[in-house]
Design a protein around this motif. Structure first.
Motif, mmCIF file in Angstrom:
data_model
loop_
_atom_site.group_PDB
_atom_site.id
_atom_site.type_symbol
_atom_site.label_atom_id
_atom_site.label_comp_id
_atom_site.label_asym_id
_atom_site.label_seq_id
_atom_site.Cartn_x
_atom_site.Cartn_y
_atom_site.Cartn_z
ATOM 1 N N LYS A 3 1.267 -0.998 0.027
ATOM 2 C CA LYS A 3 -0.184 0.367 -0.037
ATOM 3 C C LYS A 3 0.902 1.116 0.103
ATOM 4 C CE LYS A 3 -4.396 2.144 2.398
ATOM 5 N NZ LYS A 3 -5.401 2.014 3.522
ATOM 6 N N ASN A 4 2.100 1.371 0.765
ATOM 7 C CA ASN A 4 3.094 2.252 1.099
ATOM 8 C C ASN A 4 3.527 2.169 -0.667
ATOM 9 O OD1 ASN A 4 2.691 2.684 3.106
ATOM 10 N ND2 ASN A 4 3.935 1.953 4.163
ATOM 11 N N GLN A 5 3.998 1.772 -0.953
ATOM 12 C CA GLN A 5 4.168 1.705 -2.797
ATOM 13 C C GLN A 5 3.652 1.998 -3.446
ATOM 14 O OE1 GLN A 5 5.864 -2.508 -3.384
ATOM 15 N NE2 GLN A 5 7.700 -2.381 -2.567
ATOM 16 N N ILE A 6 2.396 1.907 -3.461
ATOM 17 C CA ILE A 6 1.157 2.421 -4.434
ATOM 18 C C ILE A 6 0.728 4.183 -4.232
ATOM 19 C CG2 ILE A 6 -1.254 2.234 -5.009
ATOM 20 C CD1 ILE A 6 -1.140 -0.290 -4.527
ATOM 21 N N LEU A 7 0.921 4.636 -2.507
ATOM 22 C CA LEU A 7 0.675 5.652 -2.294
ATOM 23 C C LEU A 7 1.798 6.615 -2.628
ATOM 24 C CD1 LEU A 7 -0.816 5.548 1.868
ATOM 25 C CD2 LEU A 7 -1.863 6.119 -0.841
ATOM 26 N N ALA A 8 3.260 5.873 -2.694
ATOM 27 C CA ALA A 8 4.588 6.302 -2.955
ATOM 28 C C ALA A 8 4.782 6.804 -4.533
ATOM 29 C CB ALA A 8 5.741 5.695 -2.935
ATOM 30 N N ARG A 9 3.541 5.922 -5.658
ATOM 31 C CA ARG A 9 3.806 6.321 -6.855
ATOM 32 C C ARG A 9 2.882 7.385 -6.694
ATOM 33 N NH1 ARG A 9 5.259 5.903 -11.752
ATOM 34 N NH2 ARG A 9 4.030 4.465 -13.103
ATOM 35 N N GLN A 10 1.931 7.330 -6.403
ATOM 36 C CA GLN A 10 0.953 8.184 -6.793
ATOM 37 C C GLN A 10 1.384 9.593 -6.219
ATOM 38 O OE1 GLN A 10 -2.193 6.965 -4.147
ATOM 39 N NE2 GLN A 10 -3.340 6.126 -5.892
ATOM 40 N N ALA A 55 8.086 -0.323 -6.556
ATOM 41 C CA ALA A 55 9.050 0.403 -5.382
ATOM 42 C C ALA A 55 9.577 -0.868 -5.202
ATOM 43 C CB ALA A 55 8.532 1.384 -5.162
ATOM 44 N N CYS A 56 11.155 -0.485 -4.962
ATOM 45 C CA CYS A 56 11.686 -1.970 -4.250
ATOM 46 C C CYS A 56 11.495 -1.117 -2.370
ATOM 47 C CB CYS A 56 13.627 -1.294 -4.392
ATOM 48 S SG CYS A 56 14.468 -2.142 -3.677
ATOM 49 N N ALA A 57 11.676 -2.059 -1.771
ATOM 50 C CA ALA A 57 11.581 -1.263 -0.225
ATOM 51 C C ALA A 57 12.419 -1.439 0.480
ATOM 52 C CB ALA A 57 10.841 -3.542 0.232
ATOM 53 N N ALA A 58 13.971 -2.189 -0.147
ATOM 54 C CA ALA A 58 15.289 -1.496 0.019
ATOM 55 C C ALA A 58 15.816 -0.261 -0.142
ATOM 56 C CB ALA A 58 16.349 -2.440 0.453
ATOM 57 N N CYS A 59 15.653 0.275 -1.516
ATOM 58 C CA CYS A 59 16.543 1.310 -1.746
ATOM 59 C C CYS A 59 15.297 2.640 -2.299
ATOM 60 C CB CYS A 59 17.207 1.452 -3.231
ATOM 61 S SG CYS A 59 16.459 0.617 -4.668
ATOM 62 N N TRP A 62 12.038 2.642 -8.310
ATOM 63 C CA TRP A 62 10.724 2.710 -9.243
ATOM 64 C C TRP A 62 11.918 1.892 -10.196
ATOM 65 C CZ3 TRP A 62 6.157 2.581 -7.536
ATOM 66 C CH2 TRP A 62 5.632 3.175 -6.252
ATOM 67 N N PHE A 63 10.637 0.669 -10.276
ATOM 68 C CA PHE A 63 11.291 -0.400 -11.966
ATOM 69 C C PHE A 63 10.441 -0.620 -12.058
ATOM 70 C CE2 PHE A 63 15.176 -0.517 -7.881
ATOM 71 C CZ PHE A 63 15.539 -0.933 -8.598
ATOM 72 N N HIS A 64 9.841 -0.602 -13.813
ATOM 73 C CA HIS A 64 9.617 -1.308 -15.056
ATOM 74 C C HIS A 64 9.409 -2.424 -14.588
ATOM 75 C CE1 HIS A 64 11.309 2.717 -17.104
ATOM 76 N NE2 HIS A 64 10.121 2.640 -16.972
ATOM 77 N N GLY A 65 7.740 -2.998 -14.290
ATOM 78 C CA GLY A 65 7.474 -4.329 -13.897
ATOM 79 C C GLY A 65 7.983 -4.975 -15.481
ATOM 80 N N CYS A 87 14.767 -5.100 -6.019
ATOM 81 C CA CYS A 87 14.848 -5.540 -6.812
ATOM 82 C C CYS A 87 15.988 -6.467 -6.718
ATOM 83 C CB CYS A 87 15.280 -3.556 -6.650
ATOM 84 S SG CYS A 87 16.962 -3.132 -6.461
ATOM 85 N N PRO A 88 16.657 -6.633 -8.197
ATOM 86 C CA PRO A 88 18.009 -6.780 -8.345
ATOM 87 C C PRO A 88 19.206 -7.126 -7.697
ATOM 88 C CG PRO A 88 16.200 -7.071 -10.437
ATOM 89 C CD PRO A 88 15.933 -6.518 -9.209
#
Length: 107
Positions: A3-10, A55-59, A62-65, A87-88
């Motif tokens: 949910k935080n990743q979605i809010l950050a994207r918005q 979004a990567c939880a560590a860094c 943002w990454f394109h799927g 992320c990788p």
């Protein structure tokens, strides 16, 4: 979390929209925007192209799927079930740290 990743994207998209409409110079009734380089993301180092991103939880990058091998059909399942998606690059760093960080024999 997912949910935080979605809010950050918005928030990221809102910031891009806000910055895109301000700072222009009016010339004869036409607003000329100053040339600004688009923000780059992902392993591909390209800008947001409007496709979904994760979004990567560590860094917090943002990454394109499509660049990280997550299809749109998988995205809901993956982000919902694993809100701490890495992320990788961060996955490699985490694996390296778990191996002791400097012991090549364990690789």
């Amino acid at each position: 979390t997912g949910k935080n990743q979605i809010l950050a994207r918005q928030r990221m998209l809102e910031e891009q929209q806000d910055s895109g409409g301000s700072g222009g110079v009016e010339s004869g009734g036409v607003v000329e925007e100053p040339h600004a380089e688009p923000k780059i993301y992902c392993l591909c180092r390209k800008p947001d192209d409007g496709e979904w991103m994760v979004a990567c939880a560590a860094c917090d990058e943002w990454f394109h799927g499509r660049c990280v091998g997550i299809t749109e059909a998988e995205k809901q399942r993956q982000v919902s079930n694993d809100p701490s998606w890495l992320c990788p690059v961060c996955r490699k760093k985490q694996a390296w740290a778990e191996l002791g960080g400097n012991n090549c024999d364990k690789l």
